[in-house]
Design an enzyme around this catalytic site. Structure first.
Site, PDB file in Angstrom:
ATOM      1  N   HIS A  63       0.876  -1.304  -0.197  1.00 37.50           N
ATOM      2  CA  HIS A  63      -0.020   0.108  -0.071  1.00 37.50           C
ATOM      3  C   HIS A  63       0.993   1.230  -0.080  1.00 37.50           C
ATOM      4  O   HIS A  63       1.555   1.416   0.954  1.00 37.50           O
ATOM      5  CB  HIS A  63      -0.845  -0.021   1.384  1.00 37.50           C
ATOM      6  CG  HIS A  63      -1.863   1.084   1.380  1.00 37.50           C
ATOM      7  ND1 HIS A  63      -1.825   1.976   2.574  1.00 37.50           N
ATOM      8  CD2 HIS A  63      -2.727   1.586   0.411  1.00 37.50           C
ATOM      9  CE1 HIS A  63      -2.899   2.779   2.402  1.00 37.50           C
ATOM     10  NE2 HIS A  63      -3.299   2.569   1.236  1.00 37.50           N
TER      11      HIS A  63
ATOM     12  N   HIS B  69      -0.700  10.556  -2.544  1.00 34.53           N
ATOM     13  CA  HIS B  69      -1.675  10.304  -1.923  1.00 34.53           C
ATOM     14  C   HIS B  69      -2.894  11.364  -1.445  1.00 34.53           C
ATOM     15  O   HIS B  69      -4.034  11.554  -2.034  1.00 34.53           O
ATOM     16  CB  HIS B  69      -1.763   9.470  -0.627  1.00 34.53           C
ATOM     17  CG  HIS B  69      -3.089   9.005   0.035  1.00 34.53           C
ATOM     18  ND1 HIS B  69      -3.662   9.978   1.057  1.00 34.53           N
ATOM     19  CD2 HIS B  69      -3.865   8.006  -0.288  1.00 34.53           C
ATOM     20  CE1 HIS B  69      -4.872   9.394   1.333  1.00 34.53           C
ATOM     21  NE2 HIS B  69      -5.031   8.094   0.495  1.00 34.53           N
TER      22      HIS B  69
END
Ligand code: G3P
Ligand code: CA
Length: 241
Positions: A6, A48
């Site tokens: 991730h 992100h």
């Protein structure tokens, strides 16, 4: 069960940086998850948050920086010098590197807060340029972005991202929209929903799994993949099984 790192190996290294991606690759995980957005001058970048404040030494929104401006920011800022300077990668630089790796990439299109015009086109163009079509799959909380990806490339594999509450009829939902996978947060996921996905031929890749008890449960339910900040630990656990 497949293991996806991730934002790269983000449990140990600065998230969404080439360092985190290269360290993830060393763990032998199956793939890497990353997030893409567009700069003011239309470059696809890997980061992100919609703002640079949390992860870098800068302040402001990604969409308000040119890439040249963004490239000066240190994405390892949270690590207080431990990793020196790590830039925010261009997605193109990631693609160049990934072309030589035995890894798949889960590209999350960050179009949930700001809708970046042409993010899908530009991302797919880079994937094509580096011959990565068979080694990527797409996800997004904005499912219209996924439908756009499917319009651009009907063969593209897409997964509907959902927050932890998820959706009960996920299997039917994904099949109905021509999506191949369901990507829920793990907290609200039930065995029944996983079964529904399997009955509809939909893969289930769950985030963010940093607890081996949760991983064990997901494996028992027949989930296909786990997206984790600790690919090394997860991969070791899966291999031992
Ligand atoms: O793709 C799974 C996960 O990355 C979705 O949430 O906020 O970490 O991008 P987030
Ligand atoms: Ca993500």
């Amino acid at each position: 069960m497949k293991v996806y790192a991730h934002r790269g190996y983000s449990g140990k290294y600065p998230e969404n940086t080439m360092l985190a991606f290269k360290e993830a690759a060393k763990t032998g995980c199956d793939g890497i998850e990353l997030d893409v957005q567009l700069t003011k001058d239309g470059k696809v970048v890997v980061i992100h948050d919609e703002a640079v404040d949390r992860t870098t030494d800068g302040s402001g929104k990604v969409k308000d920086f040119t890439y040249q401006e963004l490239a000066r920011l240190n994405a390892a800022n949270l690590y207080e010098g431990k990793y020196g300077f790590c830039g925010i990668p261009l997605f193109e630089d990631y693609c160049k590197w990934a072309a030589g790796q035995d890894l798949v990439t889960n590209i999350e299109l960050k179009t949930g807060v700001y809708y970046y015009e042409e993010l899908e086109e530009k991302t797919l163009e880079l994937v094509r340029k580096y011959g990565l079509e068979e080694k990527v799959f797409y996800s997004s909380f904005n499912h219209l972005s996924l439908l756009k990806v499917k319009e651009l490339d009907p063969q593209a594999v897409c997964g509907a991202l959902l927050e932890h509450t998820g959706i009960g009829n996920a299997g039917y939902y994904c099949r109905r929209f021509g999506l191949q996978a369901y990507h829920p947060g793990y907290k609200g996921l039930t065995e029944e929903t996983v079964r529904g996905c399997r009955e509809n031929g939909i893969q289930v890749n769950v985030w963010t799994i940093n607890d081996m008890g949760v991983l064990e449960q997901l494996e028992e339910w027949g989930c296909d993949g786990a997206i984790t900040n600790y690919p090394e630990v997860c991969k070791r656990w899966v291999d031992r099984r």
